[in-house]
Scaffold this motif. Structure first.
Motif, PDB file in Angstrom:
ATOM      1  N   TYR A 179     -10.889   4.125   4.224  1.00 32.77           N
ATOM      2  CA  TYR A 179     -11.552   4.412   2.888  1.00 32.77           C
ATOM      3  C   TYR A 179     -10.725   5.455   2.143  1.00 32.77           C
ATOM      4  CZ  TYR A 179     -14.769   6.204  -0.584  1.00 32.77           C
ATOM      5  OH  TYR A 179     -15.002   6.521  -1.585  1.00 32.77           O
ATOM      6  N   SER A 180     -10.238   6.752   2.656  1.00 31.32           N
ATOM      7  CA  SER A 180      -9.920   7.564   2.014  1.00 31.32           C
ATOM      8  C   SER A 180      -8.296   6.990   1.413  1.00 31.32           C
ATOM      9  CB  SER A 180      -9.859   8.871   2.654  1.00 31.32           C
ATOM     10  OG  SER A 180      -9.517   8.696   4.127  1.00 31.32           O
ATOM     11  N   VAL A 181      -7.712   6.429   2.325  1.00 32.62           N
ATOM     12  CA  VAL A 181      -6.290   5.949   2.000  1.00 32.62           C
ATOM     13  C   VAL A 181      -6.489   5.147   0.825  1.00 32.62           C
ATOM     14  CG1 VAL A 181      -4.159   4.507   2.681  1.00 32.62           C
ATOM     15  CG2 VAL A 181      -5.144   6.258   4.260  1.00 32.62           C
ATOM     16  N   LEU A 182      -7.251   4.090   0.933  1.00 32.88           N
ATOM     17  CA  LEU A 182      -7.568   3.048  -0.090  1.00 32.88           C
ATOM     18  C   LEU A 182      -7.830   3.787  -1.371  1.00 32.88           C
ATOM     19  CD1 LEU A 182      -9.472   0.074   1.625  1.00 32.88           C
ATOM     20  CD2 LEU A 182      -6.989   0.102   0.814  1.00 32.88           C
ATOM     21  N   ARG A 183      -8.711   4.756  -1.430  1.00 33.62           N
ATOM     22  CA  ARG A 183      -8.988   5.554  -2.580  1.00 33.62           C
ATOM     23  C   ARG A 183      -7.882   6.103  -3.283  1.00 33.62           C
ATOM     24  NH1 ARG A 183     -14.031   7.753  -4.192  1.00 33.62           N
ATOM     25  NH2 ARG A 183     -12.876   8.706  -5.909  1.00 33.62           N
ATOM     26  N   ARG A 184      -7.359   6.879  -2.419  1.00 29.12           N
ATOM     27  CA  ARG A 184      -6.017   7.355  -2.994  1.00 29.12           C
ATOM     28  C   ARG A 184      -4.765   6.395  -3.357  1.00 29.12           C
ATOM     29  NH1 ARG A 184      -3.766  10.149   1.141  1.00 29.12           N
ATOM     30  NH2 ARG A 184      -5.658  10.346   2.617  1.00 29.12           N
ATOM     31  N   SER A 185      -4.776   5.271  -3.015  1.00 27.80           N
ATOM     32  CA  SER A 185      -3.761   4.546  -3.242  1.00 27.80           C
ATOM     33  C   SER A 185      -3.340   4.082  -4.818  1.00 27.80           C
ATOM     34  CB  SER A 185      -3.702   3.082  -2.599  1.00 27.80           C
ATOM     35  OG  SER A 185      -4.606   2.283  -2.684  1.00 27.80           O
ATOM     36  N   ASP A 186      -2.364   4.080  -5.219  1.00 26.94           N
ATOM     37  CA  ASP A 186      -2.110   4.037  -6.623  1.00 26.94           C
ATOM     38  C   ASP A 186      -2.612   2.506  -7.400  1.00 26.94           C
ATOM     39  OD1 ASP A 186      -1.361   4.359  -9.082  1.00 26.94           O
ATOM     40  OD2 ASP A 186       1.132   4.515  -8.690  1.00 26.94           O
ATOM     41  N   GLN A 187      -3.609   2.641  -8.046  1.00 24.48           N
ATOM     42  CA  GLN A 187      -4.114   1.380  -8.748  1.00 24.48           C
ATOM     43  C   GLN A 187      -3.021   0.810  -9.677  1.00 24.48           C
ATOM     44  OE1 GLN A 187      -7.017  -0.279  -8.012  1.00 24.48           O
ATOM     45  NE2 GLN A 187      -7.232   1.147  -6.390  1.00 24.48           N
ATOM     46  N   GLY A 188      -2.255   1.634 -10.051  1.00 24.86           N
ATOM     47  CA  GLY A 188      -0.921   1.301 -11.285  1.00 24.86           C
ATOM     48  C   GLY A 188      -0.355  -0.002 -10.590  1.00 24.86           C
ATOM     49  N   ILE A 189      -0.047   0.311  -9.095  1.00 25.13           N
ATOM     50  CA  ILE A 189       1.011  -0.524  -8.614  1.00 25.13           C
ATOM     51  C   ILE A 189       0.278  -1.956  -8.485  1.00 25.13           C
ATOM     52  CG2 ILE A 189       2.232  -1.018  -6.449  1.00 25.13           C
ATOM     53  CD1 ILE A 189       2.280   1.647  -5.852  1.00 25.13           C
ATOM     54  N   ILE A 190      -0.909  -1.913  -8.292  1.00 26.00           N
ATOM     55  CA  ILE A 190      -1.818  -3.192  -7.993  1.00 26.00           C
ATOM     56  C   ILE A 190      -2.090  -3.820  -9.318  1.00 26.00           C
ATOM     57  CG2 ILE A 190      -4.203  -3.936  -7.236  1.00 26.00           C
ATOM     58  CD1 ILE A 190      -4.170  -1.882  -5.224  1.00 26.00           C
ATOM     59  N   GLU A 191      -2.175  -3.069 -10.472  1.00 29.98           N
ATOM     60  CA  GLU A 191      -2.386  -3.612 -11.501  1.00 29.98           C
ATOM     61  C   GLU A 191      -1.019  -4.334 -12.184  1.00 29.98           C
ATOM     62  OE1 GLU A 191      -4.349  -0.887 -14.249  1.00 29.98           O
ATOM     63  OE2 GLU A 191      -5.932  -1.101 -13.021  1.00 29.98           O
TER      64      GLU A 191
ATOM     65  N   ARG B 136       0.258  -7.856   0.657  1.00 31.70           N
ATOM     66  CA  ARG B 136       1.424  -7.529   0.302  1.00 31.70           C
ATOM     67  C   ARG B 136       1.460  -6.223  -0.242  1.00 31.70           C
ATOM     68  NH1 ARG B 136       5.697 -11.831  -1.991  1.00 31.70           N
ATOM     69  NH2 ARG B 136       5.260 -13.451  -0.669  1.00 31.70           N
ATOM     70  N   LEU B 137       0.333  -5.703  -0.730  1.00 33.73           N
ATOM     71  CA  LEU B 137       0.258  -4.492  -1.192  1.00 33.73           C
ATOM     72  C   LEU B 137      -0.698  -3.572  -0.648  1.00 33.73           C
ATOM     73  CD1 LEU B 137       0.844  -4.619  -5.236  1.00 33.73           C
ATOM     74  CD2 LEU B 137       2.167  -3.383  -3.440  1.00 33.73           C
ATOM     75  N   THR B 138      -2.048  -3.886  -0.790  1.00 38.13           N
ATOM     76  CA  THR B 138      -3.089  -3.270  -0.191  1.00 38.13           C
ATOM     77  C   THR B 138      -2.978  -2.978   1.020  1.00 38.13           C
ATOM     78  OG1 THR B 138      -4.411  -4.485  -2.115  1.00 38.13           O
ATOM     79  CG2 THR B 138      -5.682  -2.733  -0.544  1.00 38.13           C
ATOM     80  N   LEU B 139      -3.024  -3.920   2.046  1.00 39.95           N
ATOM     81  CA  LEU B 139      -3.008  -4.031   3.263  1.00 39.95           C
ATOM     82  C   LEU B 139      -1.855  -2.867   3.741  1.00 39.95           C
ATOM     83  CD1 LEU B 139      -4.480  -4.960   5.906  1.00 39.95           C
ATOM     84  CD2 LEU B 139      -2.823  -6.646   5.971  1.00 39.95           C
ATOM     85  N   PRO B 140      -0.507  -3.302   3.525  1.00 40.96           N
ATOM     86  CA  PRO B 140       0.562  -2.321   3.880  1.00 40.96           C
ATOM     87  C   PRO B 140       0.294  -0.966   3.434  1.00 40.96           C
ATOM     88  CG  PRO B 140       1.357  -4.424   2.705  1.00 40.96           C
ATOM     89  CD  PRO B 140       0.001  -4.464   2.664  1.00 40.96           C
ATOM     90  N   LEU B 141      -0.302  -0.773   2.351  1.00 39.56           N
ATOM     91  CA  LEU B 141      -0.415   0.652   1.583  1.00 39.56           C
ATOM     92  C   LEU B 141      -1.482   1.356   2.726  1.00 39.56           C
ATOM     93  CD1 LEU B 141      -0.444   0.300  -2.048  1.00 39.56           C
ATOM     94  CD2 LEU B 141       1.380   1.582  -0.558  1.00 39.56           C
ATOM     95  N   SER B 142      -2.437   0.540   3.273  1.00 35.10           N
ATOM     96  CA  SER B 142      -3.518   1.170   3.951  1.00 35.10           C
ATOM     97  C   SER B 142      -3.108   1.365   5.376  1.00 35.10           C
ATOM     98  CB  SER B 142      -4.645   0.423   3.911  1.00 35.10           C
ATOM     99  OG  SER B 142      -4.737  -0.772   4.267  1.00 35.10           O
ATOM    100  N   ILE B 143      -1.991   1.049   5.781  1.00 38.03           N
ATOM    101  CA  ILE B 143      -1.543   1.168   7.181  1.00 38.03           C
ATOM    102  C   ILE B 143      -1.725   2.531   7.711  1.00 38.03           C
ATOM    103  CG2 ILE B 143       0.234   1.025   8.899  1.00 38.03           C
ATOM    104  CD1 ILE B 143       0.784  -1.911   7.823  1.00 38.03           C
ATOM    105  N   PRO B 144      -1.316   3.755   6.897  1.00 36.78           N
ATOM    106  CA  PRO B 144      -1.467   5.028   7.619  1.00 36.78           C
ATOM    107  C   PRO B 144      -3.000   5.287   7.838  1.00 36.78           C
ATOM    108  CG  PRO B 144      -0.167   4.918   5.624  1.00 36.78           C
ATOM    109  CD  PRO B 144      -0.625   3.723   5.578  1.00 36.78           C
TER     110      PRO B 144
END
Lengths: 267, 277
Positions: free
Chosen positions: B163-175, B190-198
């Motif tokens: 949750y905290s990684v997803l919250r912090r991830s940059d919404q701009g990239i996804i948009e 391609r984005l959300t899942l790889p970004l949440s790996i940490p």
């Protein structure tokens, strides 16, 4: 899609709260049975306050948590101030050691401390045995790690010039720490203290190996009861403790919000 | 007061860690490499040799397999929870996140034991089954019950970091990806899942490690045939009274967990590079 999300969250919540609901419900059950509902009663809550074993375990749990948290805050905060001033290599090594109690399995921590105590008692100071003091020291050794971990990031955010400025303006080093550094890092101290307190209250494994046979905390009473059938009194005290911790978290949360508002309004 | 002076502040704690963190571990190693005979400690590797016995290897294997299964289930169950809670429509419902974490503050022995009253033969679930005309079933004292207890206890440890990684991830990239024509599935994989790996990696360590070493969950829900490494260690200290052998099992457990920790964090680094290139 929206209802599916809601349904999914609800299902997981049901899974997580089912045992807690059962536990709380049966603290009000008339019979001792854990399966059949026979009627509502507050009998077990009354019994609770007449049970010497539970009351003394409750006292041990809270006094250990309180004392170990206070000492951990003092030891951990001073340690964090020192660690923050270290060179990178020393800092990294110290933090690795500091993290051992956090990462190491509870059971290994429990047995390693038990070995330490018994080894020392056997070969160095004869006549001592496991008890309240060894339990307290064991709790202290994991609690301090949590305090260091919570205080250090706050120290890192702190502008080092602020402390120097205080000294230049004539504050003694101790005054500087008390009046300049501590107020800045107090959120970290509170978080660390709270974490330490709840860890200590909830701990079973480390206590199980370090308390010896004469002293027991609530978790240990519960464990020995699981071997001989749980008494509804235990459900009652757990319900009370759950409410206590929830209230504590709520209050801390409110304080946190208020202090943020204060900072914003004073700007 | 200079930096060197301030460094002195750490001395009491350094002494403390020497006595209460490092020394106990050294003693565990020492015990694991000795046996006691006639009040004397003699050097021996027999404790480790004993662990090679299939009887014990099976216990070790069971612990690892159950902990791995528990970790996978926690990802499958917990990731969607974290994902939904971090999504836009739920972002202001902090109370919901609190609800998912709150059970951690109730005594875990009792929470676990409570499953006994739900699952046992005369328990809550079986009474329900009977009401709808199903036969009563034996659901306790097997590996599945232990697995259930593990997932139940450690699920919040997966939800929170993801949750905290997803919250912090940059919404701009996804948009940006959406603007460039990526469909929801592509955005996720391609984005959300790889970004949440940490977040997943810290979740995996926080679930796998305590699941491997638990002895309470298996003690309460598993029964005698379903021992885990934790039970084996506890037995050596409280029943068999062979602390030297117990220490050897503890050392093996620590090495196992340390290795898995290193592997997990290595995966994390590789993935980060993978995102960059």
């Amino acid at each position: 899609m929206r209802t599916m999300k809601k349904a999914y969250l609800s299902l997981v919540l049901i899974f997580m709260y089912a045992p807690i609901a059962v536990l709380i419900a049966f603290s009000f059950n008339e019979s001792r049975s854990r399966a059949n509902w026979t009627g509502f009663t507050l009998h077990w809550y009354g019994e609770l306050f007449r049970d010497q074993r539970i009351l003394s375990a409750l006292g041990t749990t809270f006094s250990i948590a309180l004392i170990s948290t206070v000492i951990a805050i003092i030891l951990g905060t001073t340690a964090a101030i020192g660690i923050n001033a270290m060179k990178p290599v020393g800092k990294k090594t110290t933090m690795t050691i500091n993290n051992i109690p956090v990462i190491n399995p509870d059971i290994v921590m429990g047995i390693s401390l038990m070995i330490l105590y018994v080894f020392v008692f056997r070969f160095f100071v004869a006549g001592l045995e496991l008890g309240y003091a060894t339990l307290l020291l064991a709790h202290l050794s994991f609690n301090t790690s949590y305090v260091v971990l919570s205080v250090l990031p706050k120290l890192r955010q702190l502008d080092p010039n602020v402390f120097e400025a205080a000294l230049d303006l004539g504050a003694t080093p101790l005054q500087g720490i008390r009046k300049v550094v501590v107020p800045e890092i107090i959120p970290g101290i509170i978080t660390g203290g709270l974490l330490a307190f709840t860890m200590s209250i909830d701990d079973f494994v480390v206590s199980f190996f370090t308390a010896g046979s004469g002293v027991e905390n609530l978790s240990m009473v519960i464990y020995s009861m699981t071997k001989r059938g749980i008494n509804p009194k235990i459900n009652a005290i757990s319900t009370l403790m759950f409410i206590f911790v929830m209230a504590l978290l709520y209050v801390v949360n409110m304080l946190d919000k208020n202090s943020k508002k204060k900072i914003i309004s004073s700007d | 007061m200079t930096k060197i002076h301030r460094r002195l502040f750490s001395i009491p704690y350094l002494v403390w860690t020497g006595i209460f963190i490092i020394l106990p571990l050294i003693l565990v190693f020492y015990y694991s490499l000795t046996i006691e005979s006639g009040g004397q400690f003699l050097f021996s590797t027999s404790n480790y040799a004993r662990l090679m016995d299939p009887v014990y290897l099976i216990v070790l294997q069971r612990s690892v397999v159950l902990a791995l299964l528990c970790t996978v289930i926690c990802i499958l169950l917990g990731y969607p929870v974290a994902y939904i809670l971090a999504s836009k429509e739920y972002i202001n419902k902090g109370f919901l996140l609190f609800l998912f974490l709150a059970p951690m503050w109730m005594n875990f022995l009792l929470r676990t034991y409570s499953w006994v009253s739900i699952l046992e033969r005369n328990g809550f679930l079986n009474s329900l089954f009977e009401l709808v005309g199903l036969p009563r079933m034996d659901m306790l004292y097997n590996n599945s019950a232990v697995l259930l207890g593990m997932v139940y206890n450690f699920l919040p440890f997966m939800i929170l970091p993801v949750y905290s990684v997803l919250r912090r991830s940059d919404q701009g990239i996804i948009e940006a990806a959406q603007d460039l024509g990526a469909n929801p599935r592509q955005v996720f994989f391609r984005l959300t899942l790889p970004l949440s790996i940490p977040g997943m990696i810290s979740g995996i360590t926080m679930v796998f490690m305590p699941a491997t070493s638990t002895f309470i969950i298996s003690d309460l829900l598993g029964g005698a045939q379903n021992m885990l490494v934790g039970n084996l260690i506890e037995q050596q200290f409280y029943r068999a009274n062979d602390w030297h052998y117990g220490s050897a099992i503890s050392v093996v457990l620590m090495v196992l967990l340390l290795l898995s920790f290193v592997i997990f964090t290595m995966v994390d680094k590789n993935e980060e590079e993978g995102i960059l290139f």
